[in-house]
Scaffold this active site. Structure first.
Site, mmCIF file in Angstrom:
data_model
loop_
_atom_site.group_PDB
_atom_site.id
_atom_site.type_symbol
_atom_site.label_atom_id
_atom_site.label_comp_id
_atom_site.label_asym_id
_atom_site.label_seq_id
_atom_site.Cartn_x
_atom_site.Cartn_y
_atom_site.Cartn_z
ATOM 1 C CE1 TYR A 323 10.038 -22.556 -45.853
ATOM 2 C CE2 TYR A 323 10.007 -21.859 -48.141
ATOM 3 C CZ TYR A 323 9.676 -22.773 -47.164
ATOM 4 O OH TYR A 323 8.968 -23.902 -47.490
ATOM 5 C CB VAL A 382 1.203 -22.488 -51.060
ATOM 6 C CG1 VAL A 382 -0.181 -22.035 -51.510
ATOM 7 C CG2 VAL A 382 2.255 -22.061 -52.065
ATOM 8 C CD GLU A 383 6.960 -24.469 -50.331
ATOM 9 O OE1 GLU A 383 8.110 -24.162 -49.933
ATOM 10 O OE2 GLU A 383 6.746 -25.088 -51.375
ATOM 11 C CG ASN A 384 5.845 -18.783 -43.145
ATOM 12 O OD1 ASN A 384 5.210 -18.658 -42.088
ATOM 13 N ND2 ASN A 384 6.983 -18.196 -43.347
#
Ligand code: P53
Length: 484
Positions: A323, A382-384
């Site tokens: 992030y 796997v997350e952004n």
């Protein structure tokens, strides 16, 4: 036309977690999880500490006595439990190749330590996987995404107790056996490093029950590493052709200046973040961490066979969330501030989200290159994504150009990293449908391509509406990252 190419089978999609999505916290025989106990605290009343922590037995008992009249947003999620068909149809419309989700451990083992699984819980995920299969979407399933059964906290102080390894391995084997024909991609622990910030969320530890906090946290993490390696072993044995990864909240750290003192501090903070992947990818504790343990009077109790299991069963790929980036200073007067992970020092070259997270697409390219150099295993983001306030226009539309801008720049950085030689296999944006925030339990911190009509207090129709970014992402996927 962009001047880079994504691999042909690149896994485009979106990511979620059961505790922030499903709701139905007491339906289908589900037991309580640690996040069911986290209350919503309005912004004005929040202190500097992460709000998601529960620290003591007494605090937990008070929360248990409150009941549903209070505001526990993670208990209601966005009601995916009853609306998964509609939601998956929307993911399919965007062309998702992969959907990241988690299995709620207490849906399968309500108390965590029983032998027989809860059939209703198993049947729910069968329906979800069948629905995904209908559209050719691969599930990517996290075994443990902040969903430790509460009973394991109360009875064992979570992962601080070595017996929890057996419960977890039994849970993992149960779901591998059940879903062996439906799920090929797995992750063990979400953001395994979060215990360094929140021992309750990461390891199910009530911190007032232990004498030496760091000692307890690293001992618990050792148990998690062993459990993770045993899950890798079981996954490979039970599901031929499966791939199972670790998951790190990646914190790339820059030195504030070229003063060697700042550079050294940044390097050491980076090492502390990469400790987790060092163990899970390479299969052994790095010497920098052994030396840290020694300096800080931390003794990790290992059982015979632990080191072998770590070494023999490393993960197949490394996945991470990304992030923001951090800035470190070697000046003791500028100690890192606490609170929702944002470092105290601002990077003057970067813009900041409404939640103080510093937006840094180039940092993603740096991180991808660094991780690939260090480990040479396939990487998976796997997350952004961008947590933002969205506004519904009078015509009902949501014009989230800021989100499109954020994602576009990060996808470009991924493309550049691939051109640099990095083996990146997929990208799932966080909260592809609006869901409850992990850090603040807000509904108003939105990441999705799909708007969900619900506010921080649970009011709203729960109606789903595609945002402008929905159509944009659909085109990104259809063009395999060319049309940005
Ligand atoms: P929220 C902090 C910093 C980076 C990642 O976070 C984090 C956190 C925890 O707040 O967690 C991951 O919802 C996590 C997800 C979470 C997402 O980032 O606080 O894996 O469950 O929702 C975003 O904005």
């Amino acid at each position: 036309m962009a001047n880079f190419k994504f691999p042909k089978n690149f896994l485009w999609g979106g990511a979620t977690a059961a505790n922030q999505l499903e709701g139905a916290y007491n339906e289908g025989g589900k037991g309580l999880s640690i996040f069911d106990m986290v209350k919503f605290v309005p912004k004005e009343e929040r202190g500097n500490d992460p709000e998601m922590d529960v620290r003591s037995e007494k605090e937990l008992e008070e929360l248990l006595s409150l009941g549903d009249g209070e505001n526990f947003p993670k208990r209601r999620g966005i009601d995916f439990y009853h609306r998964y068909q509609e939601d998956i149809a929307l993911f399919a419309e965007m062309g998702f190749k992969v959907f990241r989700m988690s299995i709620s451990w207490p849906r399968i083992f309500p108390n965590g330590d029983e032998l027989t699984p809860n059939e209703e819980g198993l049947a729910f995920y069968d329906k979800v996987f069948d629905e995904l299969q209908k559209y050719g979407i691969e599930p990517l399933v996290t075994l443990s995404h902040y969903e430790i059964p509460l009973n394991l906290v109360q009875k064992y102080n979570g992962w601080a107790d070595r017996r929890v390894i057996e419960f977890f391995v039994h849970y993992a084997e149960t779901v591998f056996n059940r879903y062996k024909d439906k799920v090929k991609y797995w992750l063990t622990f979400n953001e395994i490093n979060i215990s360094q910030f929140s021992p309750y969320i990461g390891s199910g530890i009530l911190i007032d029950r232990v004498e030496h906090k760091e000692q307890a946290v690293y001992q618990a993490l050792h148990h998690q590493f062993v459990a993770s390696a045993r899950a890798v072993k079981a996954c490979h044995e039970i599901i031929p052709g499966s791939q199972i990864g670790c998951m790190l909240a990646r914190m790339e750290v820059y030195p504030e200046t070229c003063n060697p003192r700042d550079v050294l501090t940044a390097l050491e903070e980076d090492q502390k973040n990469l400790f987790f992947t060092d163990v899970q990818v390479r299969g052994y504790y790095p010497s920098h961490m052994l030396s840290y343990f020694e300096k800080n009077n931390i003794q990790i109790k290992m059982f015979p066979g632990d080191e072998e299991i770590l070494l023999q069963h490393p993960v197949d790929f490394l996945s991470f969330s990304y992030y923001m980036t951090m800035v470190a200073s070697g000046d003791p007067a500028k100690l890192k501030q606490k609170g929702n992970f944002s470092s105290g020092i601002l990077n003057p070259y970067l813009e900041t989200s409404d939640w103080g997270w510093q937006i840094d697409p180039t940092g993603l390219r740096i991180t991808l290159k660094k991780l690939y150099d260090r480990y040479e295993v396939p990487l998976f983001i796997v997350e952004n994504g961008l947590g933002a306030y969205d506004k519904v226009e009078e015509d009902g539309s949501i014009q989230d150009d800021y989100r499109i801008d954020y994602l576009r720049e990060h996808i470009k950085a991924m493309g550049d990293a691939i051109q640099d030689g990095v083996d990146l296999i997929g990208y799932t944006t966080w909260g592809c449908i609006d869901l409850i925030s992990a850090g603040t339990s807000e509904m108003s911190k939105r990441y999705g391509f799909i708007y969900v009509d619900q506010d921080d207090y649970g009011h709203g129709t729960l109606k789903r509406t595609p945002k402008k970014s929905f159509h944009w992402y659909k085109d990104v996927i259809a063009s395999n990252g060319v049309n940005l």
